[in-house]
Scaffold this active site. Structure first.
Site, mmCIF file in Angstrom:
data_model
loop_
_atom_site.group_PDB
_atom_site.id
_atom_site.type_symbol
_atom_site.label_atom_id
_atom_site.label_comp_id
_atom_site.label_asym_id
_atom_site.label_seq_id
_atom_site.Cartn_x
_atom_site.Cartn_y
_atom_site.Cartn_z
ATOM 1 N N GLU A 82 0.868 -1.182 0.000
ATOM 2 C CA GLU A 82 0.000 0.000 0.000
ATOM 3 C C GLU A 82 0.907 1.235 0.000
ATOM 4 O O GLU A 82 1.812 1.361 0.823
ATOM 5 C CB GLU A 82 -0.898 -0.007 1.248
ATOM 6 C CG GLU A 82 -1.834 1.177 1.277
ATOM 7 C CD GLU A 82 -3.107 0.932 2.084
ATOM 8 O OE1 GLU A 82 -3.435 -0.231 2.382
ATOM 9 O OE2 GLU A 82 -3.773 1.933 2.403
ATOM 10 N N ARG A 83 0.656 2.110 -0.960
ATOM 11 C CA ARG A 83 1.474 3.325 -1.126
ATOM 12 C C ARG A 83 2.952 3.003 -1.356
ATOM 13 O O ARG A 83 3.830 3.743 -0.929
ATOM 14 C CB ARG A 83 1.335 4.265 0.072
ATOM 15 C CG ARG A 83 -0.088 4.510 0.521
ATOM 16 C CD ARG A 83 -0.941 5.066 -0.565
ATOM 17 N NE ARG A 83 -2.343 5.227 -0.156
ATOM 18 C CZ ARG A 83 -3.326 5.505 -0.998
ATOM 19 N NH1 ARG A 83 -3.091 5.629 -2.291
ATOM 20 N NH2 ARG A 83 -4.545 5.660 -0.579
ATOM 21 N N ASN A 125 -3.276 -1.598 7.676
ATOM 22 C CA ASN A 125 -4.573 -2.166 7.297
ATOM 23 C C ASN A 125 -4.330 -3.669 7.258
ATOM 24 O O ASN A 125 -4.048 -4.254 6.224
ATOM 25 C CB ASN A 125 -5.024 -1.635 5.937
ATOM 26 C CG ASN A 125 -5.227 -0.137 5.986
ATOM 27 O OD1 ASN A 125 -5.809 0.393 6.923
ATOM 28 N ND2 ASN A 125 -4.707 0.571 4.995
ATOM 29 N N LYS A 202 -3.864 -0.093 14.082
ATOM 30 C CA LYS A 202 -4.729 0.943 13.512
ATOM 31 C C LYS A 202 -6.149 0.523 13.874
ATOM 32 O O LYS A 202 -6.652 -0.483 13.357
ATOM 33 C CB LYS A 202 -4.542 0.995 11.996
ATOM 34 C CG LYS A 202 -5.516 1.922 11.271
ATOM 35 C CD LYS A 202 -5.160 2.013 9.783
ATOM 36 C CE LYS A 202 -6.136 2.895 9.013
ATOM 37 N NZ LYS A 202 -5.752 3.043 7.600
ATOM 38 N N GLU A 206 -10.598 4.501 9.202
ATOM 39 C CA GLU A 206 -10.664 4.113 7.793
ATOM 40 C C GLU A 206 -11.133 2.667 7.609
ATOM 41 O O GLU A 206 -10.547 1.899 6.865
ATOM 42 C CB GLU A 206 -9.302 4.339 7.114
ATOM 43 C CG GLU A 206 -8.891 5.806 7.115
ATOM 44 C CD GLU A 206 -7.621 6.099 6.325
ATOM 45 O OE1 GLU A 206 -6.796 5.193 6.151
ATOM 46 O OE2 GLU A 206 -7.475 7.262 5.886
ATOM 47 N N ARG A 239 -2.060 3.639 17.133
ATOM 48 C CA ARG A 239 -2.034 4.851 16.303
ATOM 49 C C ARG A 239 -3.149 5.834 16.663
ATOM 50 O O ARG A 239 -4.263 5.430 16.984
ATOM 51 C CB ARG A 239 -2.138 4.476 14.820
ATOM 52 C CG ARG A 239 -0.946 3.682 14.355
ATOM 53 C CD ARG A 239 -1.148 3.198 12.939
ATOM 54 N NE ARG A 239 -0.654 4.110 11.932
ATOM 55 C CZ ARG A 239 -1.318 4.431 10.828
ATOM 56 N NH1 ARG A 239 -2.547 3.983 10.622
ATOM 57 N NH2 ARG A 239 -0.781 5.211 9.927
ATOM 58 N N LYS A 275 1.075 10.718 13.572
ATOM 59 C CA LYS A 275 1.716 11.286 12.378
ATOM 60 C C LYS A 275 2.237 12.679 12.695
ATOM 61 O O LYS A 275 1.713 13.351 13.593
ATOM 62 C CB LYS A 275 0.716 11.337 11.221
ATOM 63 C CG LYS A 275 0.318 9.945 10.734
ATOM 64 C CD LYS A 275 -0.513 9.975 9.463
ATOM 65 C CE LYS A 275 -0.892 8.548 9.071
ATOM 66 N NZ LYS A 275 -1.614 8.446 7.801
ATOM 67 N N ASP A 280 -2.482 14.155 7.153
ATOM 68 C CA ASP A 280 -1.995 12.889 6.615
ATOM 69 C C ASP A 280 -0.786 13.078 5.697
ATOM 70 O O ASP A 280 -0.917 12.934 4.487
ATOM 71 C CB ASP A 280 -3.146 12.210 5.837
ATOM 72 C CG ASP A 280 -2.795 10.796 5.415
ATOM 73 O OD1 ASP A 280 -1.761 10.290 5.865
ATOM 74 O OD2 ASP A 280 -3.549 10.212 4.623
ATOM 75 N N GLU A 302 5.240 9.275 13.750
ATOM 76 C CA GLU A 302 5.221 8.512 12.498
ATOM 77 C C GLU A 302 5.487 9.473 11.343
ATOM 78 O O GLU A 302 4.734 10.423 11.137
ATOM 79 C CB GLU A 302 3.851 7.823 12.345
ATOM 80 C CG GLU A 302 3.731 6.981 11.086
ATOM 81 C CD GLU A 302 2.371 6.271 10.989
ATOM 82 O OE1 GLU A 302 1.939 5.614 11.972
ATOM 83 O OE2 GLU A 302 1.739 6.370 9.929
ATOM 84 N N GLU A 308 4.075 9.271 -0.647
ATOM 85 C CA GLU A 308 2.685 9.170 -1.107
ATOM 86 C C GLU A 308 2.165 10.484 -1.691
ATOM 87 O O GLU A 308 1.561 10.492 -2.761
ATOM 88 C CB GLU A 308 1.789 8.731 0.062
ATOM 89 C CG GLU A 308 0.321 8.690 -0.295
ATOM 90 C CD GLU A 308 -0.567 8.202 0.850
ATOM 91 O OE1 GLU A 308 -0.035 7.866 1.931
ATOM 92 O OE2 GLU A 308 -1.787 8.169 0.651
ATOM 93 N N HIS A 436 -4.206 18.777 0.963
ATOM 94 C CA HIS A 436 -5.179 17.802 0.474
ATOM 95 C C HIS A 436 -5.828 18.265 -0.836
ATOM 96 O O HIS A 436 -7.043 18.274 -0.975
ATOM 97 C CB HIS A 436 -6.265 17.576 1.542
ATOM 98 C CG HIS A 436 -6.826 16.173 1.546
ATOM 99 N ND1 HIS A 436 -7.596 15.690 0.519
ATOM 100 C CD2 HIS A 436 -6.726 15.157 2.439
ATOM 101 C CE1 HIS A 436 -7.950 14.448 0.789
ATOM 102 N NE2 HIS A 436 -7.424 14.095 1.934
HETATM 103 C C1 GCU Z 1 -3.240 7.357 4.335
HETATM 104 C C2 GCU Z 1 -2.982 6.407 3.212
HETATM 105 C C3 GCU Z 1 -3.592 5.066 3.476
HETATM 106 C C4 GCU Z 1 -3.136 4.564 4.847
HETATM 107 C C5 GCU Z 1 -3.472 5.581 5.918
HETATM 108 C C6 GCU Z 1 -2.918 5.218 7.283
HETATM 109 O O1 GCU Z 1 -4.577 7.716 4.374
HETATM 110 O O2 GCU Z 1 -3.464 6.937 2.012
HETATM 111 O O3 GCU Z 1 -3.197 4.205 2.465
HETATM 112 O O4 GCU Z 1 -3.727 3.358 5.147
HETATM 113 O O5 GCU Z 1 -2.886 6.807 5.562
HETATM 114 O O6 GCU Z 1 -1.904 5.795 7.651
HETATM 115 O O7 GCU Z 1 -3.496 4.396 7.971
#
Ligand code: GCU
Length: 595
Positions: A82-83, A125, A202, A206, A239, A275, A280, A302, A308, A436
C-alpha cells in the site's frame, strides 16, 4: 584506554570510538556495552572512511536519543505494498520460511548502518492471517536474519483477529476469552520469535475495527494487548490516526479530542503513534497538536518515507528539511523550549520508552526505493531517529558522499538540489498552507475540484473551501477553533492572519483573494507566485543535474534525468490545474480582485 565508567552512559546501543597508541602503534578502539553498540560503532567508523574523514585522532561518543527506531512496512500478505512505489513487497510470504531471500541480509545491514532497530513487517490495514501459525513461522525466518543486526520484528494486528482466526464470537477487550486468546497468541509468537517487538494497531480508523465497536476506548483496547505482551517485554504502538467526523467536523481536531482525555490511562508498555501533522503526510502541515498534549503517555512520531503525497517515486524531494521543521518546532507545552523532538525522545516528560517510525518506501526494485534519491529519505530517517539534532544539510552531505561521489563539485551541486527540493514541492503542490489538493485514490496529481460523494473530508473542496469570497480553512477561534488545541503562544499567534506564519496561512484561515500579504502583494498574486516559483525551481534542478553529466555513472545519471523531466512536467500540471481552478473564483467578478 576506555574506562568501564565511561561506558556507563553509552547504554545498550551507544559506543565510544577512540584513537590510541597501543604497543607504540596507533590503533582504533570501538567499545560498547553490548554487541549492538559495537555494530553501530563499526558502521560509524565505516561512514567516516566513506566520507573521507581523518581517522587518526578520533574521540567519539554516541548513543541514540530515541529508543525504538522503526520502519513500518505497509506490505500486504499478497505481495502488494500500500502506497509502495518500488515494486512488490520484499517479503516473499509464499516462499518463506523455506526460501529466505538473500536480500533480507542486505536489508538488515543497510538498516543497521543507520541505526534502525525494528521493523513492522505488514500493513497497518492488517489481515488477521499474520497471526496464524504459518505466518508466525515465516516471520520467524525473517527475524532470524535480522536478529544479528539488532533488528526486532513487529506485526500490525487486526483488532478482531480473535473472531477472524480464533473462532470467538467477539473481540471485546473486556471479554475473558478474548483476553486469554491474545495471551496465548503472544506466547505462541514468543516461542518462535523470542525477541519479538510487539504490535502496531490501527483501530477504528478508515474501516479498521476497534474497541469502540464494543463501547470500549482506545485505552481499553491497547491495554488488553499490552497485558498479553508485557511478560515478554513487548510493546504496543497504538495509532492516533483517527478522524471520526461525528466527534468534530474539522478532521484535524479528531485525534486530539479522542486521545487527550485518555492520557494517563495507558499501560506502561503502550506508545501512541502519531503522524507528524494532524491530517496525513501532506507536503507541509503544522505539527500534530498531540505532541505535548499527553504528558503521561509516550508519543511516538510517524513520518512517511514513501512519498505518497510528494511525487511518489518520480519526484526528487528530500524530506529531511520537512522532518526537521517538525522535530525542531516548539510545542510550548511546558513553556518555551519544549521541542517536538524532546516529546518524541521522551526527555520532556522523563519517559523511559520512546519511539519513532518511518513508513517504508522499500520494494523489490533493484534500487530499493524506485528513485535513487528516495534512498536519501530512508537514510535521513535513520539518522534523525538516532539524533533529531543532526541537520538536514549534514545528513545530505554524508549520504551524497556515500552514494554519489566525494568530488567537492558534485557534492555541492547535489546538496543544493536536495536542500531546496522540499520547498519546491510545497510550492508547486500546496503552497501557503493549502493541503489535500491531490487527486483521489492514487494521490499523485492535482485534483483541487475533487468532491467525494460519500465523505466530505475526502474531498479537496472540504480543505481549501475556495469560493469567490476567498480561500482557506478557518480553524481560527472564529472558525472551528483548531488553533485552540495548541499551547500558548502558538494558539494566539496562529489565530490571527497577521501573526500566523504565511506557510500555514490557509491551513488556519479563510481569507479574501485580496488579502494583503507581507510582500505587499495580494493573496491571489502571492499564490500564483508560489506555484510559478515551484515550477522554476524544478527547472533549475534539471539544469543543475545536467551539469553533472560525466561526473557520475551514466546509468544513474539517466535514471535521475528522466525522472526530473517527469517531475517538471508534473509540477507544471500542478501549477496549471490549481491556478486555473482557483482562478475561476479569484478572478470572478465579485472576488474583488482585478482581473
Ligand atoms: C493514508 C494512506 C492510506 C493509509 C493511511 C494510514 O490515508 O493513504 O493508504 O492506510 O494513511 O496511515 O493508515
Amino acid at each position: 584506554m576506555v574506562q568501564p565508567s565511561e561506558l556507563e552512559i553509552a547504554g545498550d546501543e551507544g559506543y565510544i570510538i577512540r584513537s590510541v597508541f597501543f604497543d607504540n602503534r596507533p590503533v582504533t578502539i570501538i567499545a560498547a556495552n553490548k554487541s549492538k553498540g559495537v555494530l553501530y560503532g563499526i558502521f560509524h567508523f565505516f561512514r567516516l572512511i566513506q566520507n573521507r574523514q581523518a581517522i587518526d585522532k578520533l574521540s567519539i561518543q554516541s548513543k541514540p536519543r530515541i529508543q525504538k527506531r522503526l520502519l513500518n512496512h505497509w506490505d500486504n500478505l499478497n505481495g502488494s505494498v500500500e502506497r509502495g512505489y518500488a515494486g512488490k513487497s520484499i517479503w516473499n510470504w509464499e516462499k518463506l520460511p523455506v526460501e529466505v531471500d538473500p536480500r533480507y541480509k542486505d536489508y538488515a545491514r543497510v538498516n543497521a548502518s543507520i541505526g534502525i532497530n525494528g521493523t513492522v513487517l505488514n500493513n497497518v490495514n492488517s489481515q488477521a492471517e499474520i497471526l496464524t501459525k504459518g505466518y508466525i513461522s515465516k516471520a520467524a525466518a525473517i527475524a532470524s536474519v535480522l536478529r544479528p543486526y539488532g533488528i526486532q520484528i513487529y506485526f500490525s494486528i487486526k483488532f478482531i483477529s480473535p473472531m477472524e482466526i480464533g473462532g470467538l464470537s467477539t473481540a471485546d477487550p473486556f471479554d475473558p476469552h478474548v483476553r486469554r486468546w491474545w495471551k496465548e497468541k503472544a506466547q505462541q509468537i514468543y516461542q518462535q520469535i523470542p525477541d519479538f517487538g510487539g504490535f502496531l494497531v490501527k483501530a477504528y480508523s478508515e474501516g479498521q475495527p476497534g474497541p469502540q465497536i464494543y463501547g470500549r476506548t482506545h485505552a481499553d483496547g491497547a491495554n488488553m494487548l499490552a497485558e498479553a505482551l508485557s511478560p515478554y517485554g513487548g510493546i504496543v504502538m497504538w495509532r492516533s490516526f483517527v478522524y471520526d467526523l461525528s466527534i468534530d467536523s474539522d478532521r484535524t481536531k479528531c485525534g486530539y479530542l479522542e486521545f487527550v482525555p485518555l492520557d494517563g490511562q495507558f499501560a506502561t508498555n503502550v506508545l501512541i503513534q502519531s503522524k507528524n501533522g494532524p491530517v496525513d503526510f501532506q507536503p507541509r502541515e503544522p505539527i500534530n497538536p498531540l505532541f505535548g498534549a499527553m504528558p503521561k503517555t509516550p508519543i511516538m512520531m510517524e513520518l512517511q518515507i514513501t512519498q505518497e503525497y510528494t511525487g511518489q517515486s518520480n519526484h526528487l524531494v528530500y524530506l529531511a528539511p520537512q522532518w526537521k521543521e517538525v522535530l525542531d518546532s516548539d510545542t510550548f507545552s511546558k513553556g518555551p523550549g519544549t521541542l517536538v523532538a524532546e516529546i518524541v525522545d521522551g526527555s520532556a516528560e522523563n519517559h523511559t520508552l520512546s519511539g519513532i517510525a518511518g513508513v517504508s518506501g522499500i520494494g523489490t526494485d533493484r534500487n530499493w526505493m524506485g528513485h535513487h534519491f528516495s534512498q536519501a529519505n530512508w537514510y535521513a530517517f535513520g539518522r534523525l531517529a538516532w539524533d533529531p539534532a543532526f541537520t538536514s544539510g549534514q545528513i545530505a552531505e554524508e549520504w551524497i558522499r556515500m552514494t554519489w561521489s566525494n568530488d567537492p563539485k558534485t557534492i555541492g551541486v547535489i546538496a543544493k538540489m536536495m536542500a531546496g527540493s522540499w520547498e519546491a514541492c510545497v510550492d508547486y503542490m500546496t503552497p501557503l498552507g493549502l493541503h489535500h489538493l491531490m487527486a483521489a485514490g492514487h494521490h499523485y496529481g492535482p485534483g483541487p475540484d475533487y468532491v467525494n460523494p460519500g465523505r466530505a473530508d475526502w474531498s479537496s473542496t472540504y480543505y481549501h473551501k475556495a469560493d469567490s469570497q476567498g480561500i482557506g480553512f478557518d480553524r481560527s477561534s472564529k472558525g472551528t477553533n483548531g488553533v485552540g488545541q495548541y499551547a500558548e503562544p502558538l494558539r494566539r499567534l496562529w489565530d490571527s492572519p497577521v501573526t500566523c506564519p504565511e506557510k500555514y496561512l490557509l491551513w488556519f484561515h479563510h481569507l479574501p483573494w485580496t488579502h494583503q500579504m507581507s510582500s505587499g502583494k495580494t493573496l491571489w498574486q502571492e499564490l500564483r507566485l508560489h506555484y510559478k516559483r515551484g515550477v522554476e525551481a524544478v527547472g533549475i534542478m534539471q539544469k543543475t543535474w545536467d551539469s553533472l553529466e560525466g561526473r557520475i555513472d551514466q546509468q544513474r545519471f539517466d535514471h535521475v534525468k528522466a525522472r526530473l523531466e517527469m517531475q517538471l512536467e508534473n509540477a507544471r500540471e500542478w501549477r496549471d490545474v490549481c491556478l486555473e481552478y482557483f482562478g475561476r473564483f479569484a478572478e470572478s467578478p465579485n472576488s474583488g480582485h482585478d482581473r
